[in-house]
Design a protein around this motif. Structure first.
Motif, PDB file in Angstrom:
ATOM      1  N   ARG A 309       8.381 -43.971  39.145  1.00 23.24           N
ATOM      2  CA  ARG A 309       9.616 -44.675  39.695  1.00 23.24           C
ATOM      3  C   ARG A 309      10.537 -44.183  39.035  1.00 23.24           C
ATOM      4  O   ARG A 309      10.713 -43.690  37.738  1.00 23.24           O
ATOM      5  N   ASP A 334      15.449 -55.730  48.968  1.00 24.98           N
ATOM      6  CA  ASP A 334      14.477 -54.618  48.964  1.00 24.98           C
ATOM      7  C   ASP A 334      14.980 -53.708  50.155  1.00 24.98           C
ATOM      8  O   ASP A 334      14.859 -53.911  51.405  1.00 24.98           O
ATOM      9  N   ASP A 336      14.618 -49.953  51.800  1.00 24.83           N
ATOM     10  CA  ASP A 336      13.588 -48.792  52.145  1.00 24.83           C
ATOM     11  C   ASP A 336      12.868 -48.617  50.854  1.00 24.83           C
ATOM     12  O   ASP A 336      12.941 -47.412  50.293  1.00 24.83           O
ATOM     13  N   GLY A 337      12.244 -49.467  50.228  1.00 26.66           N
ATOM     14  CA  GLY A 337      11.472 -49.428  49.112  1.00 26.66           C
ATOM     15  C   GLY A 337      12.110 -49.142  47.844  1.00 26.66           C
ATOM     16  O   GLY A 337      11.358 -49.019  46.901  1.00 26.66           O
ATOM     17  N   VAL A 338      13.290 -49.619  47.948  1.00 26.14           N
ATOM     18  CA  VAL A 338      14.340 -49.920  46.594  1.00 26.14           C
ATOM     19  C   VAL A 338      14.241 -51.169  46.357  1.00 26.14           C
ATOM     20  O   VAL A 338      15.043 -51.892  47.167  1.00 26.14           O
ATOM     21  N   ARG A 339      13.781 -51.575  45.136  1.00 25.09           N
ATOM     22  CA  ARG A 339      14.382 -53.098  44.773  1.00 25.09           C
ATOM     23  C   ARG A 339      15.540 -53.033  43.987  1.00 25.09           C
ATOM     24  O   ARG A 339      15.921 -52.416  43.107  1.00 25.09           O
ATOM     25  N   GLY A 369      13.231 -47.359  42.349  1.00 25.00           N
ATOM     26  CA  GLY A 369      12.797 -46.911  43.528  1.00 25.00           C
ATOM     27  C   GLY A 369      11.937 -45.608  43.203  1.00 25.00           C
ATOM     28  O   GLY A 369      11.655 -45.465  41.864  1.00 25.00           O
ATOM     29  N   THR A 374      17.608 -41.129  45.795  1.00 30.02           N
ATOM     30  CA  THR A 374      17.390 -42.394  46.802  1.00 30.02           C
ATOM     31  C   THR A 374      17.742 -43.650  46.047  1.00 30.02           C
ATOM     32  O   THR A 374      18.669 -44.449  46.632  1.00 30.02           O
ATOM     33  N   VAL A 375      17.531 -43.940  44.694  1.00 26.40           N
ATOM     34  CA  VAL A 375      18.115 -44.994  44.058  1.00 26.40           C
ATOM     35  C   VAL A 375      19.463 -45.110  43.934  1.00 26.40           C
ATOM     36  O   VAL A 375      20.068 -46.129  43.958  1.00 26.40           O
ATOM     37  N   THR A 378      21.296 -45.835  47.079  1.00 26.19           N
ATOM     38  CA  THR A 378      20.980 -47.366  47.500  1.00 26.19           C
ATOM     39  C   THR A 378      21.806 -48.141  46.667  1.00 26.19           C
ATOM     40  O   THR A 378      22.475 -49.402  47.129  1.00 26.19           O
TER      41      THR A 378
END
Length: 392
Positions: A309, A334, A336-339, A369, A374-375, A378
């Motif tokens: 992660r 949350d 797309d799978g990113v907290r 994430g 992606t992280v 987002t």
């Protein structure tokens, strides 16, 4: 049996880290503090001159028998370690805690081990700075300071004299340290240890605001390379760092690790809580259990480079002095799978001057994430939907 925690003002590390961890261990807690009036009413606190080991000993002796005594405060490590030793409890070496707090002493210990000499000059209270011209650019900061408070980059004698005078208007009693500027990307090295071993929890790459101050604005998960870890271990060994949590800041120059400072406690400003979430471990419980006498080998800690992660943290900083009139509250999401998370550090109505330190933080945002890109995307989108407004 009872856990005793020494502290100054309330912190997220204690309120949201150590107290819940102690509860999960079914361990009652008393917070010893010199600011009892500032703590929430649901926390068991006892007034104590916590900078004095004798006062801590007296406070503990007057209560239930201690199972452990610890602190997460930079200012209280040495006093708490000495009190714990006199009580026969597991804890840090008081001399090592004192050495890490005294930045000049830490520099000398590393240099004497033949590892990384850094040019320094100590300026005692009231003294005129006397430094060679070739030390510039340099950093001036309190010898026993914390974080980036009153730390400034200076280019020459004129700037140095001005910064020393400025710091002394606020803290005339403080000894200052002038040291050569260590250029490079600031990185962190997080460790946990017992009397026999030391393990690496991970590390972060730090994004700083513009000079002359050193405000941390962002951090990205980036465990140290093997070559860096080996050099860091030698320097921490020179300081004697082993037991408990430790947060080290450094830069790399031409493959050489150069320490900025060693803070003998968990990383701060909610990074400890985010680190625990990223690693998926009860980090605060582990720290308490070390002070209960459990070995490091009893803990299930992941190897940092195998953590699948990524995490990024951004601090929202005040851009001007004034009163905070608009701010989001606590948020979790949350996507797309990113907290994602937003944790306010200042409440609406708070008024303050801009200082160029972490005292300017209004909130901390974080994202955890599966991948760096992606992280980042987002978190950028998340932040764009939030608003802070300061009235001058």
């Amino acid at each position: 049996m009872r856990l005793y925690l020494t502290a100054l003002n309330p912190t997220d590390a204690v309120l949201h880290g150590f107290l819940p961890a102690a509860s999960s261990l079914a361990l009652p807690v008393t917070v010893l503090t010199d600011q009892p009036e500032r703590w929430p009413s649901d926390v068991s606190v006892q007034g104590c001159v916590v900078r004095e080991p004798a006062a801590v000993l007296t406070a503990v002796a007057g209560g239930e028998p201690p199972a452990a005594l610890l602190s997460n405060s930079d200012h209280l490590q040495a006093a708490t370690a000495l009190a714990a030793r006199r009580l026969g409890l597991p804890g840090k070496d008081p001399e090592v805690a004192r050495r890490c707090k005294d930045k000049a002493a830490a520099r000398r210990a590393v240099a004497e081990a033949g590892l990384d000499p850094v040019r320094i000059v100590v300026v005692e209270p009231g003294a005129v700075p006397v430094v060679a011209a070739d030390i510039f650019p340099a950093v001036v900061k309190p010898r026993e300071g914390v974080a980036s408070e009153d730390a400034y980059l200076v280019a020459d004698h004129r700037e140095l004299a001005a910064r020393v005078a400025e710091i002394r208007t606020r803290r005339p009693e403080v000894a200052l340290l002038v040291e050569e500027y260590l250029a490079g990307e600031v990185r962190t090295h997080e460790t946990l240890g017992d009397d026999a071993d030391l393990v690496v929890l991970g590390g972060w790459r730090t994004g700083l605001g513009p000079p002359p101050t050193f405000t941390e604005e962002s951090l990205d998960w980036a465990p140290p390379a093997v070559s860096e870890t080996a050099q860091l271990r030698k320097q921490l060994d020179a300081l004697g760092v082993r037991f408990g949590a430790c947060h080290t800041e450094y830069v790399v120059q031409d493959g050489r690790v150069r320490l900025i400072e060693v803070n003998y406690r968990l990383i701060g400003d909610r990074m400890d809580l985010i680190l625990a979430e990223l690693l998926g471990v009860p980090l605060f419980e582990y720290v308490i259990r070390l002070h209960l006498g459990e070995p490091l080998a009893a803990f299930d800690l992941p190897t940092p480079n195998t953590v699948e992660r990524h995490a990024r943290v951004e601090y929202v900083c005040a851009d001007r002095s004034g009163r905070l009139v608009t701010a989001p509250g606590q948020l979790d999401a949350d996507v797309d799978g990113v907290r994602l998370g937003c944790r306010p550090l200042r409440t609406v109505g708070h008024t303050a001057e801009v200082t160029g330190t972490n005292r300017d933080y209004l909130a901390v945002l974080h994202a955890i994430g599966p991948a760096d890109g992606t992280v980042r995307r987002t978190l950028t989108d998340f932040r764009a939907g939030l608003r802070w407004e300061i009235a001058g």
